[in-house]
Design a protein around this motif. Structure first.
Motif, PDB file in Angstrom:
ATOM      1  N   ARG A   2      -3.537  -6.874  -7.943  1.00 48.07           N
ATOM      2  CA  ARG A   2      -4.573  -6.340  -7.056  1.00 48.07           C
ATOM      3  C   ARG A   2      -3.930  -6.133  -5.685  1.00 48.07           C
ATOM      4  O   ARG A   2      -3.924  -7.027  -4.832  1.00 48.07           O
ATOM      5  CB  ARG A   2      -5.765  -7.291  -6.999  1.00 48.07           C
ATOM      6  N   THR A   3      -3.386  -4.950  -5.452  1.00 50.80           N
ATOM      7  CA  THR A   3      -2.550  -4.684  -4.278  1.00 50.80           C
ATOM      8  C   THR A   3      -3.344  -4.769  -2.982  1.00 50.80           C
ATOM      9  O   THR A   3      -4.529  -4.460  -2.927  1.00 50.80           O
ATOM     10  CB  THR A   3      -1.903  -3.295  -4.387  1.00 50.80           C
ATOM     11  N   ALA A   4      -2.635  -5.178  -1.927  1.00 44.38           N
ATOM     12  CA  ALA A   4      -3.241  -5.354  -0.609  1.00 44.38           C
ATOM     13  C   ALA A   4      -3.197  -4.057   0.176  1.00 44.38           C
ATOM     14  O   ALA A   4      -2.307  -3.220  -0.004  1.00 44.38           O
ATOM     15  CB  ALA A   4      -2.514  -6.464   0.155  1.00 44.38           C
ATOM     16  N   ALA A   5      -4.157  -3.897   1.085  1.00 44.66           N
ATOM     17  CA  ALA A   5      -4.251  -2.677   1.885  1.00 44.66           C
ATOM     18  C   ALA A   5      -3.403  -2.741   3.148  1.00 44.66           C
ATOM     19  O   ALA A   5      -3.054  -1.700   3.701  1.00 44.66           O
ATOM     20  CB  ALA A   5      -5.710  -2.417   2.263  1.00 44.66           C
ATOM     21  N   LEU A   6      -3.066  -3.939   3.603  1.00 35.82           N
ATOM     22  CA  LEU A   6      -2.329  -4.104   4.854  1.00 35.82           C
ATOM     23  C   LEU A   6      -0.992  -4.798   4.602  1.00 35.82           C
ATOM     24  O   LEU A   6      -0.834  -5.509   3.597  1.00 35.82           O
ATOM     25  CB  LEU A   6      -3.162  -4.924   5.843  1.00 35.82           C
TER      26      LEU A   6
ATOM     27  N   ASN B  92       0.806  -1.220   0.000  1.00 28.77           N
ATOM     28  CA  ASN B  92       0.000   0.000   0.000  1.00 28.77           C
ATOM     29  C   ASN B  92       0.840   1.270   0.000  1.00 28.77           C
ATOM     30  O   ASN B  92       0.290   2.370   0.139  1.00 28.77           O
ATOM     31  CB  ASN B  92      -0.937   0.007   1.211  1.00 28.77           C
ATOM     32  N   HIS B  93       2.161   1.145  -0.144  1.00 30.89           N
ATOM     33  CA  HIS B  93       3.009   2.342  -0.208  1.00 30.89           C
ATOM     34  C   HIS B  93       2.628   3.172  -1.433  1.00 30.89           C
ATOM     35  O   HIS B  93       2.386   2.642  -2.517  1.00 30.89           O
ATOM     36  CB  HIS B  93       4.484   1.930  -0.290  1.00 30.89           C
TER      37      HIS B  93
ATOM     38  N   VAL C  66       6.778  -4.187 -20.739  1.00 32.13           N
ATOM     39  CA  VAL C  66       5.363  -4.566 -20.662  1.00 32.13           C
ATOM     40  C   VAL C  66       5.262  -5.870 -19.867  1.00 32.13           C
ATOM     41  O   VAL C  66       5.838  -6.886 -20.282  1.00 32.13           O
ATOM     42  CB  VAL C  66       4.744  -4.762 -22.063  1.00 32.13           C
ATOM     43  N   PRO C  67       4.596  -5.889 -18.746  1.00 39.39           N
ATOM     44  CA  PRO C  67       3.969  -4.781 -18.023  1.00 39.39           C
ATOM     45  C   PRO C  67       5.025  -3.982 -17.249  1.00 39.39           C
ATOM     46  O   PRO C  67       5.962  -4.556 -16.699  1.00 39.39           O
ATOM     47  CB  PRO C  67       3.000  -5.489 -17.067  1.00 39.39           C
ATOM     48  N   CYS C  68       4.841  -2.688 -17.193  1.00 34.69           N
ATOM     49  CA  CYS C  68       5.820  -1.825 -16.541  1.00 34.69           C
ATOM     50  C   CYS C  68       5.424  -1.571 -15.088  1.00 34.69           C
ATOM     51  O   CYS C  68       4.306  -1.854 -14.672  1.00 34.69           O
ATOM     52  CB  CYS C  68       5.951  -0.510 -17.301  1.00 34.69           C
ATOM     53  N   GLY C  69       6.363  -1.010 -14.334  1.00 36.40           N
ATOM     54  CA  GLY C  69       6.078  -0.619 -12.956  1.00 36.40           C
ATOM     55  C   GLY C  69       6.625  -1.578 -11.923  1.00 36.40           C
ATOM     56  O   GLY C  69       6.958  -2.732 -12.200  1.00 36.40           O
ATOM     57  N   LEU C  70       6.687  -1.076 -10.688  1.00 32.20           N
ATOM     58  CA  LEU C  70       7.260  -1.855  -9.598  1.00 32.20           C
ATOM     59  C   LEU C  70       6.363  -3.005  -9.154  1.00 32.20           C
ATOM     60  O   LEU C  70       6.857  -4.021  -8.663  1.00 32.20           O
ATOM     61  CB  LEU C  70       7.537  -0.935  -8.396  1.00 32.20           C
ATOM     62  N   ILE C  71       5.055  -2.854  -9.294  1.00 31.32           N
ATOM     63  CA  ILE C  71       4.168  -3.927  -8.851  1.00 31.32           C
ATOM     64  C   ILE C  71       4.421  -5.188  -9.672  1.00 31.32           C
ATOM     65  O   ILE C  71       4.623  -6.276  -9.124  1.00 31.32           O
ATOM     66  CB  ILE C  71       2.694  -3.489  -8.958  1.00 31.32           C
TER      67      ILE C  71
ATOM     68  N   ASN D  78       1.285   3.478  -7.193  1.00 30.71           N
ATOM     69  CA  ASN D  78       1.189   4.300  -8.414  1.00 30.71           C
ATOM     70  C   ASN D  78       2.103   3.826  -9.534  1.00 30.71           C
ATOM     71  O   ASN D  78       1.965   4.295 -10.676  1.00 30.71           O
ATOM     72  CB  ASN D  78       1.511   5.760  -8.089  1.00 30.71           C
ATOM     73  N   SER D  79       3.022   2.917  -9.237  1.00 35.39           N
ATOM     74  CA  SER D  79       3.994   2.496 -10.245  1.00 35.39           C
ATOM     75  C   SER D  79       3.402   1.404 -11.137  1.00 35.39           C
ATOM     76  O   SER D  79       3.748   0.221 -11.031  1.00 35.39           O
ATOM     77  CB  SER D  79       5.276   1.985  -9.546  1.00 35.39           C
TER      78      SER D  79
END
Length: 347
Positions: free
Chosen positions: A244-248, A130-131, A167-172, A136-137
């Protein structure tokens, strides 16, 4: 003699002030005196409300707890035990080395009968998905359509290579979980099904069938799993689940399903490829096998919360009943609570 001027002069100052006053005309609407429901919280109403909450919440809490108790769950933390003793004091060197053997064999005992489907999860602790910069990455447009392949503005530092966009880009996507699990029972392989582990809406609308991995994990620093270049993102279910990023900071993600029943006291052999680096930030890795009920997975908190609220409500109801019996207090005249006919105005 000018009669008009005489009448104007004789007009009283109070009448002139009233004529030029900006005070609005009196009405029940502007003064909020229209008929309305004005409940009076008598002892009877308060006691009835508390009893009703207790009667409703306590059965829900009991049903939730019973459903949670019927869920059979096996949790095995393996990140420490899967590190060879020679690297006990330097786990980072072990996980970053390409020469070390990452295969780890674990044995799990089934505590009770587990009816299929049995869901396989991996659990990560102290991992902050959740950072803000991490969340956003990514580029949702790039994930949806091949036409936005070069839309990597929000993906730094994993946006482009010398060969073109990632592709796919970003840290996630770059940090995709890459531990693998193989299961066997009495020397027979238990097949792990990936069918249905990702949301259908994500596959249809968020990940394009014309988007294929490109330049992914091709730089010097590898963050996690690699993707099959011949499979479109809409069918890369492990990636869809991870994105699908986690909130905790402690979370579970679905890895697959075992679609056979397991009996009590059976021993399952698990072959783990311990590839994912959680040692650099003090994280933990756990393998979870779980059944489900009508209520979902194992979760005692909701049942306890319902029981707590219901119990407190019944306690308050009993307290008010005793207080009313021991020290009764006559109810005042409700007509004195509101000024029905304001002074100076009649019905």
């Amino acid at each position: 003699m000018d009669l008009g001027s005489t009448d104007g002069a004789s007009e009283s100052p109070s009448a002139a002030a009233k004529k030029h006053s900006k005070k609005p005309k009196y009405s029940k609407f502007t003064q909020q005196e229209l008929p309305a429901c004005k409940p009076i919280l008598t002892h009877g109403w308060v006691i009835t409300a508390f009893v009703s909450v207790g009667v409703i919440f306590i059965p829900i809490g009991l049903a939730s707890l019973f459903a949670s108790e019927r869920v059979v769950e096996i949790v095995d933390r393996y990140d420490k035990d899967c590190v060879p003793s020679t690297y006990g004091n330097d786990t980072l060197a072990y996980i970053q080395s390409t020469q070390t053997n990452k295969t780890c064999i674990r044995s799990l005992t089934v505590p009770k009968q587990m009816k299929s489907p049995i869901y396989i999860y991996y659990q990560l602790d102290n991992f902050y998905q959740n950072h803000r910069r991490y969340v956003n990455s990514r580029s949702d447009e790039q994930l949806r359509s091949k036409a936005y392949e070069f839309d990597t503005d929000d993906c730094d530092p994993e946006s482009n290579t010398d060969k073109g966009p990632i592709v796919p880009c970003g840290l996630i996507a770059w940090s995709l979980f890459n531990d693998t699990y193989g299961f066997s029972l009495q020397n027979k392989v238990l097949q792990v099904s990936k069918k249905g582990i990702a949301w259908k809406s994500d596959q249809k609308h968020k990940f394009g069938s014309d988007v294929y991995p490109k330049n992914f994990q091709s730089s010097g620093l590898i963050g996690g799993a690699k993707l099959n270049k011949s499979i479109p993102l809409s069918n890369q279910v492990d990636l869809i689940v991870w994105m699908r990023t986690a909130a905790l900071p402690t979370f579970r993600k679905l890895y697959g399903k075992i679609e056979v029943d397991l009996e009590a006291n059976q021993k399952i052999t698990v072959v783990i490829q311990n590839n994912y680096n959680t040692y650099s930030f003090g994280g933990k890795k756990k393998l979870v096998l779980s059944t489900t009920s009508w209520f979902g997975g194992k979760n005692d908190f909701l049942g306890i919360a319902y029981l707590t609220v219901g119990g407190l409500s019944l306690f308050m109801a009993i307290s008010f009943i005793l207080l009313y019996v021991v020290k009764p207090r006559p109810l005042g005249d409700p007509s004195l609570l509101w000024n029905i006919n304001p002074v100076g105005h009649s019905n």
